[in-house]
Design an enzyme around this catalytic site. Structure first.
Site, PDB file in Angstrom:
ATOM      1  N   SER A 173       0.864  -1.177   0.000  1.00  0.00           N
ATOM      2  CA  SER A 173       0.000   0.000   0.000  1.00  0.00           C
ATOM      3  C   SER A 173       0.893   1.217   0.000  1.00  0.00           C
ATOM      4  O   SER A 173       1.773   1.328   0.851  1.00  0.00           O
ATOM      5  CB  SER A 173      -0.860  -0.013   1.265  1.00  0.00           C
ATOM      6  OG  SER A 173      -1.193   1.290   1.646  1.00  0.00           O
ATOM      7  N   ASP A 175       0.217   4.134   0.761  1.00  0.00           N
ATOM      8  CA  ASP A 175      -0.133   5.093   1.816  1.00  0.00           C
ATOM      9  C   ASP A 175       0.576   4.870   3.144  1.00  0.00           C
ATOM     10  O   ASP A 175       0.567   5.722   3.999  1.00  0.00           O
ATOM     11  CB  ASP A 175      -1.636   5.000   2.149  1.00  0.00           C
ATOM     12  CG  ASP A 175      -2.482   5.461   0.996  1.00  0.00           C
ATOM     13  OD1 ASP A 175      -1.917   5.990   0.039  1.00  0.00           O
ATOM     14  OD2 ASP A 175      -3.707   5.273   1.060  1.00  0.00           O
ATOM     15  N   GLY A 218      -3.573   9.671  -0.026  1.00  0.00           N
ATOM     16  CA  GLY A 218      -3.779   9.371   1.388  1.00  0.00           C
ATOM     17  C   GLY A 218      -5.140   9.865   1.822  1.00  0.00           C
ATOM     18  O   GLY A 218      -5.266  10.952   2.363  1.00  0.00           O
ATOM     19  N   GLU A 273      -4.663  14.023   0.531  1.00  0.00           N
ATOM     20  CA  GLU A 273      -5.965  13.922  -0.126  1.00  0.00           C
ATOM     21  C   GLU A 273      -7.120  14.000   0.883  1.00  0.00           C
ATOM     22  O   GLU A 273      -8.138  14.630   0.646  1.00  0.00           O
ATOM     23  CB  GLU A 273      -5.973  12.539  -0.768  1.00  0.00           C
ATOM     24  CG  GLU A 273      -6.752  12.341  -1.989  1.00  0.00           C
ATOM     25  CD  GLU A 273      -6.591  10.888  -2.432  1.00  0.00           C
ATOM     26  OE1 GLU A 273      -5.729  10.155  -1.909  1.00  0.00           O
ATOM     27  OE2 GLU A 273      -7.371  10.496  -3.306  1.00  0.00           O
ATOM     28  N   GLY A 533      32.581   1.801  -1.191  1.00  0.00           N
ATOM     29  CA  GLY A 533      32.306   1.409   0.180  1.00  0.00           C
ATOM     30  C   GLY A 533      33.547   1.011   0.954  1.00  0.00           C
ATOM     31  O   GLY A 533      33.457   0.498   2.058  1.00  0.00           O
ATOM     32  N   ARG A 614      30.320  -7.325 -19.721  1.00  0.00           N
ATOM     33  CA  ARG A 614      30.553  -5.880 -19.713  1.00  0.00           C
ATOM     34  C   ARG A 614      30.884  -5.509 -18.277  1.00  0.00           C
ATOM     35  O   ARG A 614      30.347  -6.093 -17.345  1.00  0.00           O
ATOM     36  CB  ARG A 614      29.268  -5.129 -20.103  1.00  0.00           C
ATOM     37  CG  ARG A 614      28.888  -5.275 -21.552  1.00  0.00           C
ATOM     38  CD  ARG A 614      29.754  -4.388 -22.443  1.00  0.00           C
ATOM     39  NE  ARG A 614      29.339  -4.460 -23.825  1.00  0.00           N
ATOM     40  CZ  ARG A 614      29.703  -5.416 -24.680  1.00  0.00           C
ATOM     41  NH1 ARG A 614      30.481  -6.415 -24.262  1.00  0.00           N
ATOM     42  NH2 ARG A 614      29.286  -5.401 -25.923  1.00  0.00           N
ATOM     43  N   GLN A 622      27.892   7.362  -7.278  1.00  0.00           N
ATOM     44  CA  GLN A 622      27.151   6.843  -6.129  1.00  0.00           C
ATOM     45  C   GLN A 622      26.989   7.873  -5.018  1.00  0.00           C
ATOM     46  O   GLN A 622      26.131   7.763  -4.176  1.00  0.00           O
ATOM     47  CB  GLN A 622      27.863   5.621  -5.543  1.00  0.00           C
ATOM     48  CG  GLN A 622      27.818   4.436  -6.445  1.00  0.00           C
ATOM     49  CD  GLN A 622      28.868   3.417  -6.062  1.00  0.00           C
ATOM     50  OE1 GLN A 622      28.615   2.517  -5.298  1.00  0.00           O
ATOM     51  NE2 GLN A 622      30.058   3.601  -6.551  1.00  0.00           N
ATOM     52  N   ARG A 693      38.171  -0.289   8.626  1.00  0.00           N
ATOM     53  CA  ARG A 693      37.161   0.735   8.895  1.00  0.00           C
ATOM     54  C   ARG A 693      35.737   0.219   8.726  1.00  0.00           C
ATOM     55  O   ARG A 693      34.907   0.841   8.063  1.00  0.00           O
ATOM     56  CB  ARG A 693      37.411   1.961   8.004  1.00  0.00           C
ATOM     57  CG  ARG A 693      38.802   2.509   8.229  1.00  0.00           C
ATOM     58  CD  ARG A 693      39.101   3.659   7.333  1.00  0.00           C
ATOM     59  NE  ARG A 693      38.177   4.767   7.566  1.00  0.00           N
ATOM     60  CZ  ARG A 693      38.270   5.919   6.931  1.00  0.00           C
ATOM     61  NH1 ARG A 693      39.204   6.107   6.053  1.00  0.00           N
ATOM     62  NH2 ARG A 693      37.410   6.876   7.169  1.00  0.00           N
TER      63      ARG A 693
END
Ligand code: ADP
Length: 739
Positions: A173, A175, A218, A273, A533, A614, A622, A693
């Site tokens: 959903s 919402d 909503g 809404e 990362g 590839r 990123q 790290r």
């Protein structure tokens, strides 16, 4: 060596799925009610996990209508039927609203159709209506079977054999209107659509002075409106759960004109809404526009987003959420006993949980009842901890208290960005500055990280200075990777000169948001993608899960030539099926010698004649781009909490002439399992691998097997921590999570 041995060798998973077998079981999966992005990811996970454990899985097309009609609407699914759907919005098995299922007669037909195929496990993906229907169906099941037998449609033996119906729900959903769950499938993608529109409006509207009234979906729930307002720093928001106080018309106009006076060229008002006033009368976008035009004479435009919010590709978050839920749903079905009530699988923080369906539905209905009875405080509380904290944070950041009403703390607090720039950093700074000001502190901004700090690049920063920062990428304050070690003396000097009592350091965020690679449409090709990362494999791992990759090489899980060989063989096999593309992610520092080039060459050579390769190194894209709604809000909320924590610490120390020397005076704030947690740096030291790290224990590692299972490897998966039902009501006392 097969993959089972591989994971056993690595010894990272404790509880295994082996004792759970789906042999002889049949699972039906359907999507019902309004569609939502990410539903396909859930369907895919259910089908693949179901097949993985040896069960039969059936698609039930067109929601409950297909279940009532039977015939070609209920079809057995195979591995390939869910290939290439992870990135597709909507639902490939169709959804519908079905009147017949609301009647016992309709449900009787549906039961007959299920029994005919031996389906006694049902996985329903839909909103509260759909899940309510599922629950009624389950309760009536034995009665329905009895009636079918009496009518001669099925025999007694079949009644016994199919005596129990297990039901598991997943909330799909946009919402996010379902109580007991932090996020529902589709919500994050809908937020992406809304924020894209806001960002687009902002760029054009900056050149004119305009007011935008943006209406979002909503009808009964203000989640989308509230969170978009937080994510874009809207001037005003209208929600059904928290109607504006009497006299709001005047207050809103004052707020808008104050913001204009602060040189803000653009005002944004977000309207759910279903927005209402305290008398339960609707507040419409047109009405708001009229008000702004007549009272202030501003050029005002209304944009109603409508179905755009359901469209587009599902976000990485929704794909991962739905995949995890789908797998969890199958596990829950296999573990169900006749006594287990129908449940909903969900995520709380970053942990999978199961909740009794009935309790969630009940609580969702209670919210509506509270709104109908104008008990708005109750409505907000019933929506859950995350909703409440969103609302409080929004109020705190959007509306500045007059200076004379803020008690002065006589503390100076500085904010600094360090490390690589990350999406969400600016939102965090804005939030820290505004919360700090409202707590009575004088706020300072440090430019260019510790290097700038040492050189004295520090200035007082005000409420209006950080306006509009939430949506901006990179770091506005500037950041440098330099560590403070060399210039500690100079930094200490600056701290003294500016009498800085506390320092908020924002840095080290990682997001998996920028990985957007679509390899579909290409035949027999394997894409090898390198992600950033450092030594931390989070991006590669989560990116792989979100993209449905075939392998992800990360530092945390050592791999050797046998793994590479197994992966190549896996891909060669895969190319023989109708799925003719592969995706492999490699974290930049996963191995010193098995470089991206090496893997590319190895795959190219071994795949000769079967597939070609590839490669793509994602690099700095990123870190670029506008922050996602999640990062904006995460940055905002976590930073607000950090500021509050600092204020408490400052207050405790005041008057005691005490200096901060205790362990807990330096903390890192983050999410751990389901809660926000302040961890003293001294403690974190023990839990950190400084050479690489990264933390010594990484929560997301338990999702590794999930990716493998969904890519058709043999792997073992650790089931959700408790594997037990929890109760919705018992969760109120915990720290609110930031998501
Ligand atoms: P959503 O699931 O998105 O809340 P609806 O409320 O329209 O959407 O419900 C979807 C479908 O679920 C309905 O068309 C109906 O078939 C079924 N359903 C909803 N409520 C019930 C109910 N009380 N009893 C039986 N079926 C229901």
């Amino acid at each position: 060596m097969d993959d089972d041995d591989v994971s056993a060798r690595k010894g990272s998973f404790r509880k295994f799925l082996e004792h759970l077998s789906g042999a002889g079981k049949a699972i039906g999966v359907l999507t019902s009610g309004g569609d939502a992005q990410g539903m396909n990811a859930a369907v895919r996970a259910v089908v693949r996990m179901g097949i993985y454990v040896g069960a039969k899985v059936y698609f039930i097309y067109e929601g409950y209508q297909g279940m009532v009609d039977g015939g070609s609407n209920i079809v057995e699914a195979n591995w390939e039927s869910v290939s290439s759907i992870l990135q597709v919005g909507g639902t490939i098995i169709g959804s519908a609203r079905c009147k017949a299922f609301r009647t016992r007669e309709g449900r009787l037909k549906a039961a007959g159709n299920l029994v005919q195929r031996g389906i006694t496990n049902l996985c329903v993906i839909g909103g509260d209506g759909s899940l309510t229907g599922a629950n009624i169906f389950r309760k009536e099941w034995s009665g329905l079977l009895k009636e079918l037998a009496e009518n001669g449609d099925i025999d007694r033996e079949e009644v016994q054999k199919h005596a129990y119906l297990n039901v598991v729900g997943m909330v799909g959903s946009i919402d996010n209107d379902f109580c007991g769950t932090d996020m529902t499938i589709g919500t994050d993608s809908a937020l992406h659509r809304i924020i894209e529109v806001v960002d687009a409006i902002m760029t054009t509207a900056q050149s004119h002075q305009r007011t935008f009234v943006l209406e979002v979906m909503g009808r009964h729930c203000g989640y989308l409106a509230l969170v978009s307002a937080l994510a874009c720093g809207a001037d005003w928001v209208f929600l059904p759960e928290s109607p504006p106080e009497e006299g709001w018309q005047e207050n809103m106009c004052i707020k808008l004109s104050e913001n204009r006076a602060r040189k803000k060229r653009l005002n944004i008002i977000i309207v759910a809404e279903g927005a209402i006033d305290t008398q339960n009368k609707p507040i419409t976008s047109e009405q708001i526009k009229e008000l702004v035009v007549t009272q202030l004479g501003y050029d005002t435009r209304v944009t109603i987003l409508g179905h755009v919010q359901r469209g587009g590709t599902p976000s990485a978050f929704d794909r991962i959420l739905a995949s995890r839920m789908g797998v969890e749903a199958v596990v829950a079905l296999l573990q169900a006993t006749p006594e287990t009530p129908a449940c909903v699988v969900s995520l709380s923080g970053n942990q999978a949980v199961r909740l009794p369906l009935l309790e969630c539905v009940q609580m969702t209905q209670d919210v509506q009842k509270a709104m109908d009875e104008r008990r708005f405080k109750d409505a907000v509380r019933l929506r859950g901890r995350s909703f409440e904290s969103n609302l409080n944070t929004y109020k705190r950041l959007a509306i500045k208290m007059p200076d004379d009403r803020i008690p002065k703390s006589n503390c100076n607090v500085a904010v600094i960005n360090v490390g690589a720039p990350a999406a969400g950093m600016n939102a965090a700074v804005r939030s820290a500055v505004r919360v700090g000001i409202s707590e009575g502190h004088k706020m300072f901004a440090i430019y260019d990280g510790f290097e700038g700090f040492a050189k004295g690049q520090i200035k007082e920063i005000g409420w209006a200075d950080v306006g509009g920062w939430t949506g901006q990428g990179g770091s506005i304050l500037g950041t440098k990777r330099t560590l403070p070690g060399k210039s500690l003396e100079a930094i200490a000097e600056q701290m003294r000169t500016h009498s800085i009592n506390a320092l908020l350091i924002i840095g080290g965020f990682e997001t998996c948001d920028r990985i957007k690679q679509s390899a579909s449409g290409t035949k027999r090709r394997v894409f090898i993608i390198e992600t950033m990362g450092g030594y931390c494999g989070y991006l590669a791992n989560m990116g792989a899960l979100a993209a449905g990759a075939d392998a992800a090489y990360i530092f945390e899980e050592p791999f050797d030539i046998r793994d590479l060989q197994a992966n190549v063989e896996h891909l060669t096999e895969k190319m023989k099926t109708t799925i003719q593309r592969g995706l492999v992610l490699r974290n930049e520092s996963c191995s010193e010698h098995y470089t991206t080039d090496f893997i590319y060459h190895l795959y190219s050579e071994e795949g000769k004649g079967v597939f070609d390769c590839r490669k793509n190194v994602l690099g700095h894209m990123q870190q670029g781009g506008a922050p996602s709604p999640f990062d904006r809000n995460f940055g905002t909320k976590i930073s607000a909490r950090a500021m509050q924590w600092l204020s408490t610490k400052l207050k405790e120390a005041q008057g005691k002439g005490k200096r901060f020397v205790t362990d807990d005076s330096i903390c890192v704030l983050g999410i751990s399992k389901r809660n926000l947690l302040f961890q003293p740096v001294a403690q974190l030291k023990k839990e950190t691998d400084f050479e690489h790290r990264i933390p010594k224990e990484q929560w997301w590692l338990k999702l590794r097997p999930l990716m493998k299972i969904l890519a058709k490897y043999k792997a073992s998966y650790e089931v959700s921590d408790p594997g037990q039902l929890e109760h919705v009501h018992h969760r109120g006392h915990e720290e609110p999570a930031a998501i």
